[in-house]
Design an enzyme around this catalytic site. Structure first.
Site, PDB file in Angstrom:
ATOM      1  N   GLY A  40       0.817  -1.200   0.000  1.00  0.00           N
ATOM      2  CA  GLY A  40       0.000   0.000   0.000  1.00  0.00           C
ATOM      3  C   GLY A  40       0.848   1.245   0.000  1.00  0.00           C
ATOM      4  O   GLY A  40       2.063   1.208   0.248  1.00  0.00           O
ATOM      5  N   LYS A  77       6.744  -0.615   7.009  1.00  0.00           N
ATOM      6  CA  LYS A  77       6.220   0.699   6.652  1.00  0.00           C
ATOM      7  C   LYS A  77       7.370   1.694   6.639  1.00  0.00           C
ATOM      8  O   LYS A  77       7.966   1.979   7.681  1.00  0.00           O
ATOM      9  CB  LYS A  77       5.145   1.139   7.641  1.00  0.00           C
ATOM     10  CG  LYS A  77       4.485   2.462   7.280  1.00  0.00           C
ATOM     11  CD  LYS A  77       3.321   2.761   8.217  1.00  0.00           C
ATOM     12  CE  LYS A  77       2.621   4.047   7.809  1.00  0.00           C
ATOM     13  NZ  LYS A  77       1.477   4.344   8.691  1.00  0.00           N
ATOM     14  N   GLY A 137       3.655   7.042   4.280  1.00  0.00           N
ATOM     15  CA  GLY A 137       4.622   5.987   4.039  1.00  0.00           C
ATOM     16  C   GLY A 137       4.112   4.952   3.064  1.00  0.00           C
ATOM     17  O   GLY A 137       2.944   4.916   2.690  1.00  0.00           O
ATOM     18  N   THR A 138       5.036   4.097   2.659  1.00  0.00           N
ATOM     19  CA  THR A 138       4.733   2.965   1.787  1.00  0.00           C
ATOM     20  C   THR A 138       4.895   1.679   2.590  1.00  0.00           C
ATOM     21  O   THR A 138       5.856   1.521   3.338  1.00  0.00           O
ATOM     22  CB  THR A 138       5.690   2.942   0.573  1.00  0.00           C
ATOM     23  OG1 THR A 138       5.558   4.180  -0.126  1.00  0.00           O
ATOM     24  CG2 THR A 138       5.346   1.788  -0.341  1.00  0.00           C
ATOM     25  N   VAL A 139       3.938   0.784   2.461  1.00  0.00           N
ATOM     26  CA  VAL A 139       3.950  -0.459   3.207  1.00  0.00           C
ATOM     27  C   VAL A 139       4.348  -1.590   2.270  1.00  0.00           C
ATOM     28  O   VAL A 139       3.798  -1.728   1.171  1.00  0.00           O
ATOM     29  CB  VAL A 139       2.574  -0.750   3.842  1.00  0.00           C
ATOM     30  CG1 VAL A 139       2.631  -2.028   4.663  1.00  0.00           C
ATOM     31  CG2 VAL A 139       2.139   0.424   4.709  1.00  0.00           C
ATOM     32  N   GLY A 195       0.428   5.288   1.342  1.00  0.00           N
ATOM     33  CA  GLY A 195      -0.374   6.277   2.040  1.00  0.00           C
ATOM     34  C   GLY A 195       0.290   7.622   2.100  1.00  0.00           C
ATOM     35  O   GLY A 195       1.336   7.862   1.475  1.00  0.00           O
ATOM     36  N   ASP A 239      -8.418   7.621  13.154  1.00  0.00           N
ATOM     37  CA  ASP A 239      -8.649   7.419  11.720  1.00  0.00           C
ATOM     38  C   ASP A 239      -9.241   6.034  11.465  1.00  0.00           C
ATOM     39  O   ASP A 239      -8.771   5.293  10.601  1.00  0.00           O
ATOM     40  CB  ASP A 239      -7.343   7.596  10.936  1.00  0.00           C
ATOM     41  CG  ASP A 239      -7.604   7.746   9.427  1.00  0.00           C
ATOM     42  OD1 ASP A 239      -8.721   8.145   9.061  1.00  0.00           O
ATOM     43  OD2 ASP A 239      -6.699   7.439   8.637  1.00  0.00           O
TER      44      ASP A 239
END
Length: 582
Positions: free
Chosen positions: A315, A337, A320-322, A317, A428
């Protein structure tokens, strides 16, 4: 002995005859089947008011006590049920029967205007005193029948349909009095009623028939005042109870006695305490002030290793990138992450997320393993959850059913309560942050904007954090987040899972969605046919203090699942079948 029993029953017979005389005054018309027969039906209606009065008193008391069922409260409710449903109705019913038996035997009945008992209004009835005070009792009529079979069938129907119907509405009165709480205390009403109905088997059969004919309709009307009182307010239900799990004070050991060895560490279950509806979040210094062991910060000698081999991107976001990665030292799959821009603010954010997750221990919260510095930035090493986001499942397969939604709500509420009890707010909660594993179990992820130590600095600019379609109104207006905000977002997520749409509907742009949230636009896309519609509407109230707490929601949902015969820990992926096109 006979005189003694007669004298002992005189007070009860006197009250019963007074009740009959009052009923005769209210409604005792001089036509078939007779004024005292009608008065008996009226007396049964008056006796039906006793259980309704008991339920009314319970409903009023719960306005101040809510769902606090301690020994004192349960004793009071039990006494109210026994007195209003068993003792008073049975004494009146048996006293009415004995009054007519005395009149039939030529003894003093104590009835005002009782001379008309010798009047014959109907040929098939005969004199009223013989009809009401003579003949067999209920037990003898049912188990030792005499005469016509048709008469026996009519008696059988009367002594089953009328008491059972009355029992149903007495149960409804009790359940109405115990709204917004566990329903098991309603046993204080319906069990005594069953005992009372069985105890009336000694009444004269004809008297009992007319007594129950009056009792049933007024037990229906008794629902009205109990319902008008209304349930206890959520502010009372959500009132936190005093903690009782504090260990007792232990006196200091004697100087001659050696100190006992410390007990081994134990994993204590998170306490099921009721959070207030909308408490102010604790000061920043109090949130996650004592986190668990955190891996070495960036720049330490253990940072910068290449033990994590990336497999594929999961993913992308805003922070960050997971990646799916493999821990080459422990040979396990993890989620990695990595921050987009490893500046100081981002590093603080990643460290805050690690601390937030480190102090939360719940099987449905993603776990943090490590905090390391990778060649391309600071990385948070987390548990790898194989599965699909709830948003993707609903979008691809359609809304889930009420049972699955109940399990989802209860599970995620438990995860959030565990976080709140450690001073961590998620802020969230949304369908894309709920992962459903292959077994259908829900897991809460992405505490990246969780409020923990140091968060006040990170939000000093006043930037609204969260997803507009699922943000609580007070967050959209810039007010501080609270447990009630997480509760609103979770309810919005459950509503989405049931309907396929955000509760406020979709907007053209994120800014329009944010403005709708800030205006506290009404929720217009709730699943109205769902059994959870009522509690969803309460949880999505624009005023935080009026919302039920997550613990209250869990009790409500778990109670419904239990009454439906469904397991609380099953999968949450049961999809509502789509209608085939015509």
């Amino acid at each position: 002995m006979g005189n003694t029993d007669s004298e002992g029953n005189q007070p009860v017979s006197g009250i019963a005859s007074a009740l009959l005389s009052f009923a005769h005054t209210l409604f005792g018309p001089g036509f078939c089947p007779g004024d005292w027969v009608w008065a008996t039906t009226t007396a049964g209606a008056l006796v039906a008011l006793f259980p309704a009065a008991g339920a009314l008193i319970v409903a009023i008391v719960r306005k101040g006590t809510g769902n606090r069922y301690d020994t004192t409260t349960l004793t009071v409710f039990g006494l109210i049920g026994v007195i209003s449903v068993l003792v008073l109705p049975w004494l009146m019913a048996s006293g009415i029967s004995e009054t007519f038996r005395a009149a039939n035997a030529g003894q003093a009945s104590g009835l005002s205007g009782g001379a008309s008992l010798s009047t014959n209004y109907c040929s098939f009835i005969g004199t009223q005193k013989t009809y009401l005070g003579g003949g067999s009792n209920v037990f003898e009529t049912l188990f030792y029948p005499r005469g016509l079979k048709l008469a026996y069938v009519l008696y059988l129907l009367a002594f089953t349909v009328l008491p059972v119907g009355s029992l149903l509405f007495v149960m409804l009165q009790a359940r109405t009095a115990f709204r917004r709480g566990p329903k098991w205390p309603s046993r204080f009403f319906w069990i005594p009623f069953v005992v009372m109905a069985v105890a009336t088997a000694g009444m004269s059969a004809n008297t009992a028939v007319h007594f129950w004919l009056g009792f049933l309709p007024f037990s229906v009307l008794g629902l009205i005042p109990v319902a008008l009182v209304g349930p206890p307010p959520w502010s009372v239900i959500n009132r936190p109870e005093p903690r009782r799990d504090e260990p007792p004070a232990v006196p200091p050991p004697s100087r001659r006695e050696p100190l006992p060895p410390p007990p081994p560490p134990q994993n204590k279950p998170y306490p099921a305490t009721a959070l207030a509806s909308a408490p102010e979040p604790p000061p920043a210094g109090m949130l996650a002030a004592a986190p668990g062991a955190i891996p070495p910060p960036p720049g330490s000698r253990n940072a910068g290793s290449s033990r994590y081999r990336r497999v594929r991107q999961l993913g992308h976001g805003g922070f960050g990138t997971v990646w799916e990665a493999v821990d080459t030292q422990l040979n396990r799959t993890v989620a990695l992450k990595i921050a987009h821009a490893p500046d100081r603010d981002t590093e603080e954010r990643m460290q805050r997320e690690a601390r937030a997750l480190a102090v939360v221990n719940h099987p449905n919260c993603v776990r943090v393993y490590d905090l390391v510095e990778e060649p391309d930035g600071l990385a948070l090493v987390m548990e790898y959850l194989q599965g699909r986001p709830l948003a993707e499942v609903v979008d691809a397969q359609g809304p889930i059913d009420d049972v699955a939604a109940g399990r989802l709500w209860s599970t995620m509420a438990g995860a959030l309560v565990a976080a709140h009890e450690r001073g961590v707010l998620h802020r969230d909660v949304k369908p894309s942050n709920v992962i459903l594993d292959p077994a259908g179990i829900a897991h809460l992820i992405d505490f990246g904007i969780a409020r923990s130590q140091g968060d006040s600095k990170m939000t000093a600019t006043g930037m609204m954090i969260g997803t507009p379609d699922f943000v609580a109104p007070e967050q959209a207006m810039g007010s501080p987040a609270s447990p009630a905000s997480d509760a609103w977002q979770l309810a919005a997520t459950v509503s989405y899972a049931l309907s396929g749409q955000p509760p406020r509907g979709t907007r053209e742009t994120p800014m329009a969605a944010l403005m709708a949230a800030a205006r506290a636009d009404p929720v217009t896309h709730l699943p109205q046919r769902s059994v959870h519609a009522r509690i969803l509407a309460a949880s999505l109230d624009p005023e935080p203090r009026r919302r039920p707490t997550l613990n209250s929601v869990r009790r409500e949902v778990d109670g419904w699942l239990s009454r439906s015969g469904k397991a609380l820990d099953g999968p949450v992926t049961q999809i509502v079948p789509r209608r085939s096109p015509r």
